[in-house]
Design a protein around this motif. Structure first.
Motif, PDB file in Angstrom:
ATOM      1  N   GLY A  29     -56.650 -22.775  58.492  1.00  0.00           N
ATOM      2  CA  GLY A  29     -56.374 -22.112  59.761  1.00  0.00           C
ATOM      3  C   GLY A  29     -57.390 -21.036  60.104  1.00  0.00           C
ATOM      4  O   GLY A  29     -57.074 -20.046  60.765  1.00  0.00           O
ATOM      5  N   GLY A  30     -58.604 -21.200  59.666  1.00  0.00           N
ATOM      6  CA  GLY A  30     -59.669 -20.230  59.905  1.00  0.00           C
ATOM      7  C   GLY A  30     -60.728 -20.362  58.829  1.00  0.00           C
ATOM      8  O   GLY A  30     -60.819 -21.394  58.155  1.00  0.00           O
ATOM      9  N   ILE A  31     -61.502 -19.314  58.650  1.00  0.00           N
ATOM     10  CA  ILE A  31     -62.541 -19.344  57.617  1.00  0.00           C
ATOM     11  C   ILE A  31     -61.869 -19.497  56.258  1.00  0.00           C
ATOM     12  O   ILE A  31     -60.992 -18.709  55.907  1.00  0.00           O
ATOM     13  N   PRO A  32     -62.247 -20.528  55.499  1.00  0.00           N
ATOM     14  CA  PRO A  32     -61.621 -20.741  54.191  1.00  0.00           C
ATOM     15  C   PRO A  32     -61.844 -19.548  53.265  1.00  0.00           C
ATOM     16  O   PRO A  32     -62.843 -18.828  53.398  1.00  0.00           O
ATOM     17  N   PRO A  33     -60.938 -19.347  52.322  1.00  0.00           N
ATOM     18  CA  PRO A  33     -61.055 -18.196  51.425  1.00  0.00           C
ATOM     19  C   PRO A  33     -62.069 -18.408  50.291  1.00  0.00           C
ATOM     20  O   PRO A  33     -61.860 -17.963  49.176  1.00  0.00           O
ATOM     21  N   TYR A  34     -63.152 -19.087  50.602  1.00  0.00           N
ATOM     22  CA  TYR A  34     -64.203 -19.326  49.614  1.00  0.00           C
ATOM     23  C   TYR A  34     -65.252 -18.229  49.771  1.00  0.00           C
ATOM     24  O   TYR A  34     -65.775 -18.025  50.870  1.00  0.00           O
ATOM     25  N   ALA A  35     -65.570 -17.564  48.675  1.00  0.00           N
ATOM     26  CA  ALA A  35     -66.563 -16.480  48.732  1.00  0.00           C
ATOM     27  C   ALA A  35     -67.880 -16.985  49.319  1.00  0.00           C
ATOM     28  O   ALA A  35     -68.488 -16.314  50.161  1.00  0.00           O
ATOM     29  N   GLU A  36     -68.314 -18.175  48.897  1.00  0.00           N
ATOM     30  CA  GLU A  36     -69.589 -18.717  49.379  1.00  0.00           C
ATOM     31  C   GLU A  36     -69.571 -18.875  50.900  1.00  0.00           C
ATOM     32  O   GLU A  36     -70.526 -18.502  51.583  1.00  0.00           O
ATOM     33  N   THR A  37     -68.477 -19.408  51.443  1.00  0.00           N
ATOM     34  CA  THR A  37     -68.396 -19.643  52.891  1.00  0.00           C
ATOM     35  C   THR A  37     -68.325 -18.330  53.651  1.00  0.00           C
ATOM     36  O   THR A  37     -69.002 -18.151  54.672  1.00  0.00           O
ATOM     37  N   ARG A  38     -67.538 -17.390  53.173  1.00  0.00           N
ATOM     38  CA  ARG A  38     -67.429 -16.092  53.846  1.00  0.00           C
ATOM     39  C   ARG A  38     -68.785 -15.377  53.853  1.00  0.00           C
ATOM     40  O   ARG A  38     -69.195 -14.807  54.856  1.00  0.00           O
ATOM     41  N   GLN A  39     -69.477 -15.413  52.725  1.00  0.00           N
ATOM     42  CA  GLN A  39     -70.804 -14.790  52.648  1.00  0.00           C
ATOM     43  C   GLN A  39     -71.796 -15.516  53.544  1.00  0.00           C
ATOM     44  O   GLN A  39     -72.645 -14.888  54.180  1.00  0.00           O
ATOM     45  N   TYR A  40     -71.688 -16.836  53.600  1.00  0.00           N
ATOM     46  CA  TYR A  40     -72.574 -17.641  54.433  1.00  0.00           C
ATOM     47  C   TYR A  40     -72.439 -17.247  55.909  1.00  0.00           C
ATOM     48  O   TYR A  40     -73.446 -17.019  56.584  1.00  0.00           O
ATOM     49  N   VAL A  41     -71.213 -17.151  56.397  1.00  0.00           N
ATOM     50  CA  VAL A  41     -70.986 -16.794  57.799  1.00  0.00           C
ATOM     51  C   VAL A  41     -71.622 -15.437  58.099  1.00  0.00           C
ATOM     52  O   VAL A  41     -72.329 -15.275  59.101  1.00  0.00           O
ATOM     53  N   GLN A  42     -71.412 -14.471  57.222  1.00  0.00           N
ATOM     54  CA  GLN A  42     -71.980 -13.133  57.441  1.00  0.00           C
ATOM     55  C   GLN A  42     -73.506 -13.150  57.361  1.00  0.00           C
ATOM     56  O   GLN A  42     -74.186 -12.490  58.147  1.00  0.00           O
ATOM     57  N   ARG A  43     -74.047 -13.926  56.428  1.00  0.00           N
ATOM     58  CA  ARG A  43     -75.508 -14.002  56.269  1.00  0.00           C
ATOM     59  C   ARG A  43     -76.152 -14.610  57.517  1.00  0.00           C
ATOM     60  O   ARG A  43     -77.153 -14.086  58.023  1.00  0.00           O
TER      61      ARG A  43
END
Length: 188
Positions: free
Chosen positions: A165-179
């Motif tokens: 239901g949104g950005i998955p709780p994966y550290a890699e994906t969250r960091q990727y979006v911010q990067r």
């Protein structure tokens, strides 16, 4: 003026043999403490080491990577800075990049996505950017223009974004979006 013919021959030879499309440059790289690879043809410090002897391409088509990016950004109604940011985050502009999961090329297309986007050679920058920009546009359309969700889907897949239901709780994906968003700001 005994050396006049030699000097003229040297000057004329230099002028006649110069071809701007055939310029070559050695490529140097270093990997920073975050694992990001940096490439240059003009190393500015000792962290860089020799990586590749660049040779001119003889293929027809766009003259530069910037031309390719612009062409497919326009074709897919994407901001050029966004395409550049995704390429920077995905491969740091390395057309030969391969991830642990088998994603290939500058925009890091996994084999399934490459097939879906009709990319025959993911290591060819033009083919890869054509397919990658089409896929990015598809993700933006799928998530109603929401950049964060589109980037998360580009990284983790649209199914993961839907499941969570949104950005998955994966550290890699969250960091990727911010990067990507940081790079996007710097390219604007």
């Amino acid at each position: 003026m005994k050396n006049f013919p030699v000097i003229c021959l040297f000057i004329m030879g230099g002028i006649l043999s110069f071809d701007a499309t055939a310029c070559r440059a050695d490529i140097y790289r270093y990997v920073d403490s975050h694992g990001v690879m940096h490439f240059t043809n003009t190393p500015t410090n000792s962290r860089y080491s020799f990586y590749l002897k660049e040779s001119p391409t003889k293929r027809p088509g766009p003259k530069s990577l910037d031309d390719i990016i612009e062409r497919y950004a326009v074709a897919n109604r994407l901001e050029k800075a966004l395409v550049r940011a995704v390429i920077k985050a995905e491969s740091d502009y390395n057309p030969r990049a391969v991830s642990r999961k088998g994603a290939k090329g500058m925009m890091q297309l996994v084999p399934e996505t490459a097939r879906e986007m009709k990319v025959s050679d993911p290591f060819d920058p033009e083919d890869n950017i054509r397919g990658g920009t089409r896929y990015l546009r598809k993700m933006l359309d799928l998530f109603n223009g929401n950049l964060d969700l589109a980037l998360a889907a580009y990284n983790a897949g649209p199914g993961a974004v839907r499941r969570h239901g949104g950005i998955p709780p994966y550290a890699e994906t969250r960091q990727y979006v911010q990067r990507v968003k940081r790079f996007l700001q710097s390219y604007r």
